[in-house]
Design a protein around this motif. Structure first.
Motif, PDB file in Angstrom:
ATOM      1  N   PHE A 115       0.831  -1.209   0.000  1.00  0.00           N
ATOM      2  CA  PHE A 115       0.000   0.000   0.000  1.00  0.00           C
ATOM      3  C   PHE A 115       0.864   1.257   0.000  1.00  0.00           C
ATOM      4  O   PHE A 115       0.615   2.203  -0.752  1.00  0.00           O
ATOM      5  N   VAL A 116       1.886   1.272   0.832  1.00  0.00           N
ATOM      6  CA  VAL A 116       2.809   2.420   0.861  1.00  0.00           C
ATOM      7  C   VAL A 116       3.563   2.528  -0.460  1.00  0.00           C
ATOM      8  O   VAL A 116       3.795   3.631  -0.976  1.00  0.00           O
ATOM      9  N   ALA A 117       3.942   1.389  -1.041  1.00  0.00           N
ATOM     10  CA  ALA A 117       4.687   1.396  -2.304  1.00  0.00           C
ATOM     11  C   ALA A 117       3.874   2.013  -3.435  1.00  0.00           C
ATOM     12  O   ALA A 117       4.448   2.556  -4.383  1.00  0.00           O
ATOM     13  N   ILE A 118       2.552   1.950  -3.354  1.00  0.00           N
ATOM     14  CA  ILE A 118       1.706   2.583  -4.374  1.00  0.00           C
ATOM     15  C   ILE A 118       1.979   4.077  -4.430  1.00  0.00           C
ATOM     16  O   ILE A 118       2.188   4.660  -5.503  1.00  0.00           O
ATOM     17  N   PHE A 119       2.018   4.728  -3.262  1.00  0.00           N
ATOM     18  CA  PHE A 119       2.258   6.171  -3.208  1.00  0.00           C
ATOM     19  C   PHE A 119       3.702   6.501  -3.571  1.00  0.00           C
ATOM     20  O   PHE A 119       3.970   7.518  -4.224  1.00  0.00           O
ATOM     21  N   VAL A 120       4.624   5.643  -3.160  1.00  0.00           N
ATOM     22  CA  VAL A 120       6.028   5.842  -3.531  1.00  0.00           C
ATOM     23  C   VAL A 120       6.189   5.743  -5.045  1.00  0.00           C
ATOM     24  O   VAL A 120       6.864   6.578  -5.670  1.00  0.00           O
ATOM     25  N   GLY A 121       5.550   4.738  -5.655  1.00  0.00           N
ATOM     26  CA  GLY A 121       5.639   4.572  -7.099  1.00  0.00           C
ATOM     27  C   GLY A 121       5.048   5.755  -7.854  1.00  0.00           C
ATOM     28  O   GLY A 121       5.605   6.208  -8.856  1.00  0.00           O
ATOM     29  N   CYS A 122       3.919   6.266  -7.375  1.00  0.00           N
ATOM     30  CA  CYS A 122       3.297   7.429  -8.015  1.00  0.00           C
ATOM     31  C   CYS A 122       4.219   8.642  -7.957  1.00  0.00           C
ATOM     32  O   CYS A 122       4.394   9.358  -8.950  1.00  0.00           O
ATOM     33  N   ALA A 123       4.828   8.873  -6.795  1.00  0.00           N
ATOM     34  CA  ALA A 123       5.681  10.044  -6.618  1.00  0.00           C
ATOM     35  C   ALA A 123       6.930   9.970  -7.488  1.00  0.00           C
ATOM     36  O   ALA A 123       7.298  10.937  -8.171  1.00  0.00           O
ATOM     37  N   VAL A 124       7.603   8.816  -7.491  1.00  0.00           N
ATOM     38  CA  VAL A 124       8.852   8.706  -8.238  1.00  0.00           C
ATOM     39  C   VAL A 124       8.596   8.708  -9.742  1.00  0.00           C
ATOM     40  O   VAL A 124       9.399   9.243 -10.529  1.00  0.00           O
ATOM     41  N   PHE A 125       7.464   8.140 -10.166  1.00  0.00           N
ATOM     42  CA  PHE A 125       7.153   8.149 -11.598  1.00  0.00           C
ATOM     43  C   PHE A 125       6.796   9.552 -12.064  1.00  0.00           C
ATOM     44  O   PHE A 125       7.164   9.963 -13.168  1.00  0.00           O
ATOM     45  N   ALA A 126       6.059  10.306 -11.222  1.00  0.00           N
ATOM     46  CA  ALA A 126       5.736  11.687 -11.578  1.00  0.00           C
ATOM     47  C   ALA A 126       7.008  12.520 -11.722  1.00  0.00           C
ATOM     48  O   ALA A 126       7.096  13.403 -12.591  1.00  0.00           O
ATOM     49  N   TRP A 127       8.011  12.236 -10.904  1.00  0.00           N
ATOM     50  CA  TRP A 127       9.284  12.943 -11.000  1.00  0.00           C
ATOM     51  C   TRP A 127      10.011  12.621 -12.298  1.00  0.00           C
ATOM     52  O   TRP A 127      10.536  13.499 -12.967  1.00  0.00           O
ATOM     53  N   SER A 128      10.026  11.351 -12.658  1.00  0.00           N
ATOM     54  CA  SER A 128      10.851  10.909 -13.788  1.00  0.00           C
ATOM     55  C   SER A 128      10.075  10.733 -15.083  1.00  0.00           C
ATOM     56  O   SER A 128      10.660  10.319 -16.089  1.00  0.00           O
ATOM     57  N   LEU A 129       8.778  11.030 -15.080  1.00  0.00           N
ATOM     58  CA  LEU A 129       7.944  10.755 -16.248  1.00  0.00           C
ATOM     59  C   LEU A 129       8.481  11.403 -17.505  1.00  0.00           C
ATOM     60  O   LEU A 129       8.771  12.590 -17.549  1.00  0.00           O
ATOM     61  N   ARG A 130       8.580  10.585 -18.553  1.00  0.00           N
ATOM     62  CA  ARG A 130       8.966  11.070 -19.874  1.00  0.00           C
ATOM     63  C   ARG A 130       8.073  10.373 -20.883  1.00  0.00           C
ATOM     64  O   ARG A 130       8.158   9.180 -21.070  1.00  0.00           O
ATOM     65  N   SER A 131       7.198  11.124 -21.538  1.00  0.00           N
ATOM     66  CA  SER A 131       6.243  10.557 -22.478  1.00  0.00           C
ATOM     67  C   SER A 131       6.568  10.998 -23.893  1.00  0.00           C
ATOM     68  O   SER A 131       7.285  11.964 -24.119  1.00  0.00           O
ATOM     69  N   VAL A 132       5.994  10.277 -24.854  1.00  0.00           N
ATOM     70  CA  VAL A 132       6.210  10.575 -26.261  1.00  0.00           C
ATOM     71  C   VAL A 132       4.889  10.963 -26.898  1.00  0.00           C
ATOM     72  O   VAL A 132       3.875  10.316 -26.701  1.00  0.00           O
ATOM     73  N   HIS A 133       4.913  12.052 -27.672  1.00  0.00           N
ATOM     74  CA  HIS A 133       3.710  12.465 -28.390  1.00  0.00           C
ATOM     75  C   HIS A 133       4.138  13.161 -29.670  1.00  0.00           C
ATOM     76  O   HIS A 133       4.848  14.157 -29.635  1.00  0.00           O
TER      77      HIS A 133
END
Length: 243
Positions: A115-133
């Protein structure tokens, strides 16, 4: 990629085709009996992989090889595919969080640690997010300021360890283990696609491409470990193990 290009060239009557592909570039030399050889080099920019585009191009190449699509129609479809939007950022972040929690639980974490890892994953992915469009990449935080890949993953590791340590100080969560949270939290940063492709290239004796991808994936692992280790070192040696 080479297989896709070969299918298209042969379908449209290109007799002589020599291809050489790397992680960051395409080299093609092609021609027919009536025309001179045509050579082109195309740079492939560094960005995350849009698997939707990969699937659509693969389907299009098969339609071309089967003779169902002409060259003009194929060109129009390629332009449409190139404009395919990515999933909404909120959707990507939520998916990263759920994958972090789910994988953390499958790898030995308790339900609360997952459950805690869900919030950790959201935070770290938001920091490193790189999308293609449309052929361009963008990020929420890191990419906007031109932060290097090294710092992105080191800071990502620091975020993971810091959030895990903070969660361990909350009595309502019970007895949490550091490894149970970190194992799931790092999953959004782990370059699984590049790592698997590197193994596949090496197995196919494509040592150059496989080595480049493998080094890139291993270095990401090292950067994450440095970030997590730095946060733990500060916590234990500077803060004395108490927040």
């Amino acid at each position: 990629v080479e297989e896709t290009m070969m299918r298209i060239c042969h379908r449209f009557g290109v007799k002589y085709v020599d291809l050489f592909t790397l992680s960051h570039g395409l080299f093609i030399c092609a021609g027919t009996d009536k025309e001179k050889l045509y050579t082109k080099v195309k740079q492939v920019p560094l960005s995350s992989t849009h698997l939707g585009i990969v699937a659509e191009v693969n389907d299009l190449s098969r339609e071309i090889a089967a003779g169902h699509v002409g060259i003009e129609e194929a060109w129009k479809k390629l332009k449409q595919i190139n404009k395919m939007p990515t999933k909404r950022i909120s959707y990507q972040i939520a998916a990263a969080g759920l994958s972090a929690g789910g994988l953390g639980y499958l790898l030995g974490g308790t339900p609360m640690e997952a459950f805690v890892a869900i919030f950790v994953g959201c935070a770290v992915f938001a920091w490193s997010l790189r999308s293609v469009h449309g052929g361009y990449s963008y990020s929420l935080f890191a990419g906007k300021y031109g932060i290097s890949k090294i710092l992105v993953h080191i800071v990502g590791g620091i975020i993971i360890a810091s959030m895990a340590l903070a969660a361990m100080q909350i009595p309502a969560f019970g007895n949490l283990r550091m490894e149970g949270i970190v194992t799931g939290g790092i999953m959004p940063l782990v370059p699984g696609l590049a790592f698997v492709n590197a193994i596949r290239d090496l197995a196919d004796s494509d040592y150059l491409a496989g080595t480049v991808k493998m080094i890139d994936a291993v270095m990401v692992f090292v950067y994450i470990a440095i970030g997590v280790g730095a946060a733990l070192a500060v916590y234990h040696h500077v803060l004395g193990g108490v927040l």
